[in-house]
Motif scaffolding. Structure first.
Motif, mmCIF file in Angstrom:
data_model
loop_
_atom_site.group_PDB
_atom_site.id
_atom_site.type_symbol
_atom_site.label_atom_id
_atom_site.label_comp_id
_atom_site.label_asym_id
_atom_site.label_seq_id
_atom_site.Cartn_x
_atom_site.Cartn_y
_atom_site.Cartn_z
ATOM 1 N N ALA A 46 18.655 40.371 7.158
ATOM 2 C CA ALA A 46 17.366 40.868 6.424
ATOM 3 C C ALA A 46 17.671 40.723 4.848
ATOM 4 C CB ALA A 46 17.097 42.200 6.802
ATOM 5 N N GLN A 47 16.779 40.427 4.161
ATOM 6 C CA GLN A 47 16.891 40.270 2.659
ATOM 7 C C GLN A 47 16.908 41.812 1.815
ATOM 8 O OE1 GLN A 47 15.126 37.364 3.935
ATOM 9 N NE2 GLN A 47 17.387 37.024 4.318
ATOM 10 N N GLY A 48 15.927 42.530 2.348
ATOM 11 C CA GLY A 48 15.889 44.009 1.754
ATOM 12 C C GLY A 48 14.253 44.334 2.358
ATOM 13 N N ALA A 49 13.531 45.439 1.514
ATOM 14 C CA ALA A 49 12.355 45.892 1.664
ATOM 15 C C ALA A 49 11.800 46.265 0.794
ATOM 16 C CB ALA A 49 12.686 46.991 3.083
ATOM 17 N N PHE A 50 10.494 46.528 0.983
ATOM 18 C CA PHE A 50 9.482 46.989 -0.155
ATOM 19 C C PHE A 50 9.232 48.270 0.073
ATOM 20 C CE2 PHE A 50 8.664 42.462 0.658
ATOM 21 C CZ PHE A 50 8.687 41.874 -0.636
ATOM 22 N N ARG A 51 8.685 49.108 -1.121
ATOM 23 C CA ARG A 51 8.325 50.154 -1.303
ATOM 24 C C ARG A 51 6.964 50.028 -2.262
ATOM 25 N NH1 ARG A 51 11.414 50.611 2.168
ATOM 26 N NH2 ARG A 51 13.222 52.133 2.492
ATOM 27 N N GLU A 52 6.193 51.219 -2.326
ATOM 28 C CA GLU A 52 5.227 51.171 -3.606
ATOM 29 C C GLU A 52 5.224 52.446 -4.462
ATOM 30 O OE1 GLU A 52 0.070 51.407 -3.857
ATOM 31 O OE2 GLU A 52 1.037 50.962 -1.895
ATOM 32 N N ALA A 53 5.268 52.382 -5.575
ATOM 33 C CA ALA A 53 5.250 53.254 -6.710
ATOM 34 C C ALA A 53 4.020 54.093 -6.478
ATOM 35 C CB ALA A 53 5.329 52.897 -7.946
ATOM 36 N N ILE A 54 4.266 55.607 -6.167
ATOM 37 C CA ILE A 54 3.045 56.513 -6.101
ATOM 38 C C ILE A 54 2.926 56.939 -7.238
ATOM 39 C CG2 ILE A 54 3.241 56.815 -3.778
ATOM 40 C CD1 ILE A 54 4.852 59.215 -3.896
ATOM 41 N N THR A 55 3.706 56.856 -8.471
ATOM 42 C CA THR A 55 3.420 57.626 -9.779
ATOM 43 C C THR A 55 4.254 56.667 -10.632
ATOM 44 O OG1 THR A 55 3.608 59.573 -11.143
ATOM 45 C CG2 THR A 55 5.521 59.023 -9.434
ATOM 46 N N ASP A 56 3.959 56.772 -12.113
ATOM 47 C CA ASP A 56 4.709 55.988 -12.975
ATOM 48 C C ASP A 56 6.182 56.599 -13.210
ATOM 49 O OD1 ASP A 56 2.342 54.772 -13.657
ATOM 50 O OD2 ASP A 56 1.927 55.693 -15.527
ATOM 51 N N PHE A 57 7.403 55.910 -13.217
ATOM 52 C CA PHE A 57 8.351 56.623 -13.243
ATOM 53 C C PHE A 57 9.368 55.556 -14.110
ATOM 54 C CE2 PHE A 57 8.777 54.302 -9.270
ATOM 55 C CZ PHE A 57 9.892 53.539 -9.155
ATOM 56 N N THR A 58 10.598 55.929 -14.492
ATOM 57 C CA THR A 58 11.440 55.076 -15.284
ATOM 58 C C THR A 58 12.615 54.907 -14.718
ATOM 59 O OG1 THR A 58 12.377 56.760 -16.441
ATOM 60 C CG2 THR A 58 10.357 55.721 -17.553
ATOM 61 N N PHE A 59 13.349 53.605 -14.739
ATOM 62 C CA PHE A 59 14.445 53.421 -14.303
ATOM 63 C C PHE A 59 15.426 52.540 -15.046
ATOM 64 C CE2 PHE A 59 17.368 50.647 -11.650
ATOM 65 C CZ PHE A 59 18.249 51.595 -11.368
ATOM 66 N N GLY A 60 16.423 52.818 -15.506
ATOM 67 C CA GLY A 60 17.193 51.894 -16.351
ATOM 68 C C GLY A 60 16.770 51.582 -17.697
ATOM 69 N N GLY A 61 15.822 52.514 -18.006
ATOM 70 C CA GLY A 61 15.226 52.788 -19.434
ATOM 71 C C GLY A 61 13.948 51.614 -19.423
ATOM 72 N N PHE A 62 13.513 51.228 -17.955
ATOM 73 C CA PHE A 62 12.231 50.608 -18.009
ATOM 74 C C PHE A 62 11.053 51.509 -17.237
ATOM 75 C CE2 PHE A 62 15.663 47.369 -18.359
ATOM 76 C CZ PHE A 62 15.207 46.558 -19.340
ATOM 77 N N THR A 63 9.884 51.025 -17.639
ATOM 78 C CA THR A 63 8.924 51.616 -17.032
ATOM 79 C C THR A 63 8.369 51.163 -15.610
ATOM 80 O OG1 THR A 63 8.018 52.737 -18.924
ATOM 81 C CG2 THR A 63 6.296 52.671 -17.129
ATOM 82 N N ILE A 64 8.145 51.619 -14.704
ATOM 83 C CA ILE A 64 7.705 51.126 -13.218
ATOM 84 C C ILE A 64 6.179 51.732 -13.319
ATOM 85 C CG2 ILE A 64 8.130 50.523 -10.915
ATOM 86 C CD1 ILE A 64 9.963 49.634 -12.634
ATOM 87 N N PRO A 65 5.239 51.044 -13.284
ATOM 88 C CA PRO A 65 3.791 51.604 -13.246
ATOM 89 C C PRO A 65 3.393 51.952 -11.791
ATOM 90 C CG PRO A 65 3.762 49.705 -14.641
ATOM 91 C CD PRO A 65 5.002 49.608 -13.513
ATOM 92 N N LYS A 66 2.593 53.086 -11.472
ATOM 93 C CA LYS A 66 2.102 53.567 -10.404
ATOM 94 C C LYS A 66 1.288 52.052 -9.679
ATOM 95 C CE LYS A 66 -1.291 56.699 -8.303
ATOM 96 N NZ LYS A 66 -2.248 57.727 -8.453
ATOM 97 N N GLY A 67 1.655 52.029 -8.523
ATOM 98 C CA GLY A 67 0.752 51.047 -7.826
ATOM 99 C C GLY A 67 1.722 49.623 -7.882
ATOM 100 N N TRP A 68 2.774 49.408 -8.822
ATOM 101 C CA TRP A 68 3.680 48.406 -8.335
ATOM 102 C C TRP A 68 4.498 48.579 -7.243
ATOM 103 C CZ3 TRP A 68 6.612 45.636 -12.726
ATOM 104 C CH2 TRP A 68 5.730 45.031 -13.727
#
Length: 468
Positions: free
Chosen positions: A346-368
């Motif tokens: 298996a290559q991995g798995a998906f999740r959905e952002a339920i709020t804006d957050f940052t990781f590694g200095g980058f923004t991951i928007p809600k809904g991504w």
């Protein structure tokens, strides 16, 4: 000014403000670097034609070793990389992220009455209920059944021949075993009635969701409909049957939540489908590539054979494997882990952002959507020196660094079928290695990627019974 015009202007200003606030997409700064690829198609073709491993490594090198953006299965995806990315996603389940599955998977497989919200509730049920019934102490009873079916399978599908193709036979065995243990279905024709449409489903569940004749997604839709119809028929017949069955279906039918409510037929069907997909695809791939390396590496094969023969010699004539035997297969499981490190099922798995957050200095928007993957760590020399070398000793002692070896995921969403897959793989290895020597017939067989890696020729081998 005419009052009508004044009111019209005021209304227009309010309307524009509401539109700007609620309907114009929020502009985010510092999104992860990356590419969205082609319109609609995104980068699906790039990923699967170049192989997921090359896709991940290439974009890590070009954009970021921590997180990059792409477009897959019709969605904006942030791909998290490295042990820090794995740890972040596994640790923030239900805090920053929630379960999400691509439409190309849910629509073909899940009953149409299930909404995405219900699928999330179903995922919670899976975690609570399936983890309970798939715990090691509850799986012990399955080991003799696995062993008996493996023996019958080898006698019918291997022993009469000098050459066999491992991949299709592994799929046949794992699916038949799933039908037996989950549904008490043993008749070959009935198993085939379920397995044939599964081929259509698994070849299209991670494709772009374009439902046009001839597309993988269209074939998956057709195959999934046939699977669901057959499973619902089995469920309804079981409800009319007063006979007692000791299988997963019976336990699903008798399970009730804290409010005393039982699952309906569609919910039961969805749970069964999820387990059948896993047992059909990923476990059969794991078995295939473990046997691939055993056929290629005589020294490794001899060590596994020695361990398995010690177990075989300790058994009485016709005596089946049990839990204690499985616990003795330590080296064999290290070999299996090394095989799935190098070629993950298996290559991995998906999740959905339920709020804006940052990781590694980058923004991951809600809904991504987010994706954790096995490729950013499994061959990273920081965690696995000489990463292309096959070395089962990596898994001795405390094993690899945390979050570096993740074939089953991690955190609250770790695959509940991990132990089932371990038992099934070890039982099958025991039976093959105890009976046959293996010789690969296509030395450099190409591997392609569907929902799991697939050897293009089916991994043909020459088999020789021991002592011949």
């Amino acid at each position: 000014m005419d009052p009508f015009i004044l009111y019209s202007l005021a209304f227009g200003v309010v309307y524009i403000c509401i539109y700007l606030i609620f309907f114009i997409p929020k502009q985010y700064k510092n999104l992860p670097p990356g590419s969205s690829g082609w319109p609609i198609l995104g980068e699906n073709m790039d990923m699967f034609y170049s192989s997921p491993e090359k896709f991940i490594h290439g974009r890590m090198k070009k954009y970021s070793s921590q997180v990059f953006k792409t477009s897959l299965v019709g969605e904006k995806i942030a791909v998290f990389c490295g042990t820090s990315g794995n740890k972040f996603l596994f640790s923030n389940e239900n805090k920053l992220l929630t379960t999400w599955w691509p439409q190309s998977l849910t629509k073909p497989l899940m009953c149409p009455t299930q909404s995405q919200n219900t699928l999330r509730e179903l995922a919670l049920l899976n975690r609570e209920f399936l983890r309970e019934i798939l715990k090691p102490e509850n799986l012990k009873q399955f080991i003799p059944f696995m062993d008996s079916m493996a023996r019958d399978h080898l006698n019918q599908e291997w022993l009469p021949f000098k050459e066999v193709k491992i991949y299709p036979l592994a799929k046949k065995y794992t699916f038949s075993l799933g039908c037996k243990l989950f549904l008490s279905i043993e008749d070959f024709r009935h198993v085939k009635k379920l397995s044939d449409p599964f081929v259509l489903v698994t070849s299209g569940i991670f494709s772009v969701p374009i439902n046009l004749p001839g597309t993988p997604y269209n074939r998956a839709i057709k195959g999934g409909k046939m699977v669901r119809e057959e499973l619902l028929r089995v469920i309804r017949e079981r409800k009319k049957n007063e006979e007692n069955f000791n299988d997963l279906l019976s336990r699903l039918m008798s399970f009730s939540d804290e409010n005393g409510e039982f699952m309906n037929d569609e919910e039961i069907c969805n749970n069964i489908v999820g387990l059948l997909v896993a047992s059909y695809d990923t476990t059969s791939a794991a078995i295939t590539f473990v046997l691939k390396y055993l056929a290629e590496l005589p020294i490794i094969f001899n060590e596994v054979h020695r361990e398995q023969m010690e177990i075989a010699k300790s058994k009485g004539r016709g005596e089946l494997l049990n839990w204690d035997d499985i616990q003795k297969m330590k080296y064999s499981w290290n070999v299996a882990c090394e095989a799935i490190r190098l070629i993950p099922p298996a290559q991995g798995a998906f999740r959905e952002a339920i709020t804006d957050f940052t990781f590694g200095g980058f923004t991951i928007p809600k809904g991504w959507k987010t994706l954790w993957n096995v490729y950013s760590t499994h061959k990273n020399p920081k965690y696995f020196p000489e990463p292309e070398k096959f070395d089962p000793c990596r898994f001795e002692g405390s094993g690899p660094a945390p979050y570096s070896f993740v074939p089953f995921g991690g955190g609250p969403r770790m695959c509940p079928g991990k132990e089932y897959a371990r038992l099934e793989t070890l039982v099958f290895i025991h039976n093959v290695v105890s009976n046959f020597k293996l010789e690969k017939l296509v030395p450099h067989e190409k591997i392609i990627y569907q929902s799991s890696p697939v050897p293009v020729n089916g991994l043909p081998v020459r088999i020789q019974p021991h002592g011949n």
